[in-house]
Design a protein around this motif. Structure first.
Motif, PDB file in Angstrom:
ATOM      1  N   VAL A 138      25.571  32.402  -4.489  1.00 39.22           N
ATOM      2  CA  VAL A 138      26.516  33.057  -3.815  1.00 39.22           C
ATOM      3  C   VAL A 138      27.388  32.048  -2.937  1.00 39.22           C
ATOM      4  CG1 VAL A 138      27.486  35.081  -2.525  1.00 39.22           C
ATOM      5  CG2 VAL A 138      25.449  35.372  -4.292  1.00 39.22           C
ATOM      6  N   ALA A 139      28.754  31.741  -2.857  1.00 35.24           N
ATOM      7  CA  ALA A 139      29.403  31.217  -1.805  1.00 35.24           C
ATOM      8  C   ALA A 139      30.302  31.920  -1.234  1.00 35.24           C
ATOM      9  CB  ALA A 139      29.772  29.805  -2.542  1.00 35.24           C
ATOM     10  N   SER A 140      30.603  31.659  -0.014  1.00 33.04           N
ATOM     11  CA  SER A 140      31.746  32.230   0.373  1.00 33.04           C
ATOM     12  C   SER A 140      33.021  31.133   0.528  1.00 33.04           C
ATOM     13  CB  SER A 140      31.599  32.814   1.650  1.00 33.04           C
ATOM     14  OG  SER A 140      31.209  31.815   2.729  1.00 33.04           O
ATOM     15  N   ILE A 141      34.346  31.597   0.663  1.00 31.92           N
ATOM     16  CA  ILE A 141      35.422  30.806   0.988  1.00 31.92           C
ATOM     17  C   ILE A 141      36.201  31.205   1.799  1.00 31.92           C
ATOM     18  CG2 ILE A 141      37.556  29.740  -0.252  1.00 31.92           C
ATOM     19  CD1 ILE A 141      35.955  30.069  -2.890  1.00 31.92           C
ATOM     20  N   SER A 142      36.831  30.543   3.003  1.00 31.98           N
ATOM     21  CA  SER A 142      37.483  30.877   3.808  1.00 31.98           C
ATOM     22  C   SER A 142      38.633  29.928   4.135  1.00 31.98           C
ATOM     23  CB  SER A 142      36.943  31.146   5.146  1.00 31.98           C
ATOM     24  OG  SER A 142      36.389  29.879   5.737  1.00 31.98           O
ATOM     25  N   ASP A 143      39.678  29.904   5.184  1.00 31.97           N
ATOM     26  CA  ASP A 143      40.592  28.974   5.386  1.00 31.97           C
ATOM     27  C   ASP A 143      39.782  27.685   5.794  1.00 31.97           C
ATOM     28  OD1 ASP A 143      39.704  30.007   7.696  1.00 31.97           O
ATOM     29  OD2 ASP A 143      41.690  30.025   8.674  1.00 31.97           O
ATOM     30  N   LYS A 144      38.661  27.694   6.213  1.00 33.62           N
ATOM     31  CA  LYS A 144      37.991  26.419   6.727  1.00 33.62           C
ATOM     32  C   LYS A 144      37.408  25.864   5.443  1.00 33.62           C
ATOM     33  CE  LYS A 144      38.770  27.543  10.913  1.00 33.62           C
ATOM     34  NZ  LYS A 144      39.695  26.691  11.756  1.00 33.62           N
ATOM     35  N   GLY A 145      37.284  26.325   4.160  1.00 33.67           N
ATOM     36  CA  GLY A 145      36.691  25.640   3.012  1.00 33.67           C
ATOM     37  C   GLY A 145      35.524  26.647   2.368  1.00 33.67           C
ATOM     38  N   GLN A 146      34.795  25.947   1.644  1.00 31.85           N
ATOM     39  CA  GLN A 146      33.823  26.736   0.955  1.00 31.85           C
ATOM     40  C   GLN A 146      32.303  26.465   1.570  1.00 31.85           C
ATOM     41  OE1 GLN A 146      34.004  26.797  -3.245  1.00 31.85           O
ATOM     42  NE2 GLN A 146      31.758  26.500  -3.564  1.00 31.85           N
ATOM     43  N   SER A 147      31.485  27.459   1.543  1.00 34.89           N
ATOM     44  CA  SER A 147      30.154  27.276   2.045  1.00 34.89           C
ATOM     45  C   SER A 147      29.271  26.663   1.054  1.00 34.89           C
ATOM     46  CB  SER A 147      29.761  28.693   2.574  1.00 34.89           C
ATOM     47  OG  SER A 147      29.367  29.644   1.339  1.00 34.89           O
ATOM     48  N   LEU A 148      28.229  26.288   1.488  1.00 35.97           N
ATOM     49  CA  LEU A 148      26.997  25.968   0.405  1.00 35.97           C
ATOM     50  C   LEU A 148      26.581  26.980  -0.320  1.00 35.97           C
ATOM     51  CD1 LEU A 148      25.000  23.590   2.697  1.00 35.97           C
ATOM     52  CD2 LEU A 148      26.852  22.818   0.829  1.00 35.97           C
ATOM     53  N   PRO A 149      26.295  26.688  -1.939  1.00 36.01           N
ATOM     54  CA  PRO A 149      25.938  27.963  -2.610  1.00 36.01           C
ATOM     55  C   PRO A 149      24.380  28.237  -2.033  1.00 36.01           C
ATOM     56  CG  PRO A 149      25.955  26.032  -3.750  1.00 36.01           C
ATOM     57  CD  PRO A 149      26.767  25.773  -2.681  1.00 36.01           C
ATOM     58  N   ILE A 150      24.291  29.589  -2.212  1.00 38.32           N
ATOM     59  CA  ILE A 150      23.053  30.175  -1.689  1.00 38.32           C
ATOM     60  C   ILE A 150      22.321  30.788  -2.940  1.00 38.32           C
ATOM     61  CG2 ILE A 150      21.510  31.480  -0.200  1.00 38.32           C
ATOM     62  CD1 ILE A 150      23.848  31.454   1.813  1.00 38.32           C
ATOM     63  N   GLY A 151      21.066  30.427  -3.230  1.00 38.74           N
ATOM     64  CA  GLY A 151      20.501  31.196  -4.415  1.00 38.74           C
ATOM     65  C   GLY A 151      19.872  32.751  -4.029  1.00 38.74           C
ATOM     66  N   THR A 152      19.723  33.340  -5.115  1.00 41.34           N
ATOM     67  CA  THR A 152      19.037  34.887  -4.646  1.00 41.34           C
ATOM     68  C   THR A 152      17.536  34.687  -4.708  1.00 41.34           C
ATOM     69  OG1 THR A 152      19.074  35.213  -7.014  1.00 41.34           O
ATOM     70  CG2 THR A 152      21.281  35.687  -5.796  1.00 41.34           C
ATOM     71  N   LEU A 153      16.953  35.847  -4.053  1.00 40.91           N
ATOM     72  CA  LEU A 153      15.711  36.256  -4.170  1.00 40.91           C
ATOM     73  C   LEU A 153      15.330  37.373  -5.177  1.00 40.91           C
ATOM     74  CD1 LEU A 153      14.546  35.157  -0.474  1.00 40.91           C
ATOM     75  CD2 LEU A 153      14.110  33.797  -2.732  1.00 40.91           C
ATOM     76  N   PRO A 154      14.453  37.201  -6.027  1.00 40.01           N
ATOM     77  CA  PRO A 154      14.078  36.039  -6.717  1.00 40.01           C
ATOM     78  C   PRO A 154      14.811  35.111  -7.205  1.00 40.01           C
ATOM     79  CG  PRO A 154      13.744  37.970  -8.016  1.00 40.01           C
ATOM     80  CD  PRO A 154      14.364  38.603  -6.859  1.00 40.01           C
ATOM     81  N   ALA A 155      14.522  34.005  -7.560  1.00 40.40           N
ATOM     82  CA  ALA A 155      15.354  33.093  -8.101  1.00 40.40           C
ATOM     83  C   ALA A 155      16.011  33.289  -9.422  1.00 40.40           C
ATOM     84  CB  ALA A 155      14.470  31.747  -8.157  1.00 40.40           C
ATOM     85  N   TYR A 156      15.525  34.229 -10.215  1.00 38.47           N
ATOM     86  CA  TYR A 156      15.992  34.464 -11.369  1.00 38.47           C
ATOM     87  C   TYR A 156      15.537  35.604 -11.749  1.00 38.47           C
ATOM     88  CZ  TYR A 156      11.900  32.960 -13.913  1.00 38.47           C
ATOM     89  OH  TYR A 156      10.553  32.922 -14.440  1.00 38.47           O
ATOM     90  N   LEU A 157      16.227  36.540 -12.789  1.00 34.01           N
ATOM     91  CA  LEU A 157      15.748  37.698 -13.252  1.00 34.01           C
ATOM     92  C   LEU A 157      16.125  37.836 -14.524  1.00 34.01           C
ATOM     93  CD1 LEU A 157      16.448  40.524 -10.437  1.00 34.01           C
ATOM     94  CD2 LEU A 157      14.460  39.808 -11.394  1.00 34.01           C
ATOM     95  N   ALA A 158      15.305  38.213 -15.520  1.00 33.51           N
ATOM     96  CA  ALA A 158      15.875  38.763 -16.899  1.00 33.51           C
ATOM     97  C   ALA A 158      15.879  40.122 -17.306  1.00 33.51           C
ATOM     98  CB  ALA A 158      14.639  38.000 -17.688  1.00 33.51           C
ATOM     99  N   PRO A 159      17.122  40.470 -17.700  1.00 30.47           N
ATOM    100  CA  PRO A 159      17.190  42.117 -17.960  1.00 30.47           C
ATOM    101  C   PRO A 159      16.205  42.513 -19.066  1.00 30.47           C
ATOM    102  CG  PRO A 159      19.371  40.869 -18.330  1.00 30.47           C
ATOM    103  CD  PRO A 159      18.279  39.846 -18.153  1.00 30.47           C
ATOM    104  N   GLY A 160      15.714  43.551 -18.749  1.00 33.47           N
ATOM    105  CA  GLY A 160      14.747  44.503 -19.514  1.00 33.47           C
ATOM    106  C   GLY A 160      15.323  45.036 -20.784  1.00 33.47           C
ATOM    107  N   GLY A 161      14.388  45.443 -21.728  1.00 30.48           N
ATOM    108  CA  GLY A 161      15.184  46.159 -22.564  1.00 30.48           C
ATOM    109  C   GLY A 161      15.255  47.741 -22.338  1.00 30.48           C
ATOM    110  N   ILE A 162      15.957  48.565 -23.217  1.00 32.95           N
ATOM    111  CA  ILE A 162      15.939  49.910 -23.047  1.00 32.95           C
ATOM    112  C   ILE A 162      14.805  50.622 -23.385  1.00 32.95           C
ATOM    113  CG2 ILE A 162      17.392  52.064 -23.765  1.00 32.95           C
ATOM    114  CD1 ILE A 162      19.627  50.230 -24.169  1.00 32.95           C
ATOM    115  N   PRO A 163      14.047  51.315 -22.552  1.00 31.84           N
ATOM    116  CA  PRO A 163      12.908  51.927 -22.875  1.00 31.84           C
ATOM    117  C   PRO A 163      13.099  52.742 -24.125  1.00 31.84           C
ATOM    118  CG  PRO A 163      13.269  52.076 -20.625  1.00 31.84           C
ATOM    119  CD  PRO A 163      14.439  51.595 -21.146  1.00 31.84           C
ATOM    120  N   GLU A 164      11.973  52.714 -24.956  1.00 33.11           N
ATOM    121  CA  GLU A 164      12.140  53.710 -26.104  1.00 33.11           C
ATOM    122  C   GLU A 164      11.454  54.894 -25.940  1.00 33.11           C
ATOM    123  OE1 GLU A 164       9.574  51.794 -29.256  1.00 33.11           O
ATOM    124  OE2 GLU A 164      10.739  49.951 -29.400  1.00 33.11           O
TER     125      GLU A 164
END
Length: 198
Positions: free
Chosen positions: A159-185
């Motif tokens: 995620v990065a923000s943009i304003s009239d001053k420019g763009q911020s450094l991108p920030i990662g999320t916590l946890p670093a990644y996620l994998a969508p799970g399947g629909i429970p049977e």
């Protein structure tokens, strides 16, 4: 001279003709329409960089520019010049995909070859497989729903923000990644079994 964008077209400021509050001399012929309050944009600039800047000095100057973010810089002796020439190899670490071209302003350089400075791309950046970007125009938004994701595939989000001053450094999320799970049977109906016949 310095490059500017006027009405969506690129021009260069004339290096000899004077600039005033009401006059901006251009090197090329202006091809746009006569109008007032035409948007004008100039290139983002670094602080002055010495002809013999160290790798750390070059890195600091570049990272202070808008939209550059984190870079890795390596300096080497340039064998194509006999007068203590250097070359800097810059690798973009956090920006994704191909990067816009850089322009070197050499009018303040002196010496036997002040115009011998050049910039070229060694490897063009490519976005990761499946890369997508989204712009959220609502400044009060605190969440965003990602749709049509593949089950079991890990997704990284920055995620990065943009304003009239420019763009911020991108920030990662916590946890670093996620994998969508399947629909429970559907859970099967329970069965009853007697432990003994009594």
């Amino acid at each position: 001279g310095e490059a500017v964008m006027i009405g969506g077209e690129m021009y260069h400021i004339h290096t000899a003709n004077p600039i005033s509050s009401s006059r901006l001399p251009l090197f090329e012929t202006y091809s746009g329409k006569d109008a007032e309050h035409v948007p004008l944009f100039s290139r983002s600039k670094s602080s002055p960089i010495s002809y013999d800047a160290s790798a750390e000095e070059m890195k600091n100057a570049l990272e202070q520019m808008q939209h550059v973010s984190h870079v890795d810089v390596r300096r080497e002796i340039d064998d194509s010049y006999t007068d203590d020439g250097f070359k800097w190899i810059v690798t973009f670490l956090t920006n994704v995909g191909d990067q816009p071209d850089f322009f070197a302003e050499t009018s303040k350089l002196i010496g036997t070859n002040p115009s011998g400075f050049g910039i070229r791309s060694l490897i063009n950046g490519t976005p990761p497989n499946g890369y997508q970007s989204f712009i959220i125009n609502n400044p009060e938004a605190t969440s965003y729903k990602l749709e049509n994701l593949e089950t079991g595939r890990p997704y990284y989000v920055r995620v990065a923000s943009i304003s009239d001053k420019g763009q911020s450094l991108p920030i990662g999320t916590l946890p670093a990644y996620l994998a969508p799970g399947g629909i429970p049977e559907r859970i099967p109906s329970p069965t009853m079994k007697s432990l003994n016949e009594r």
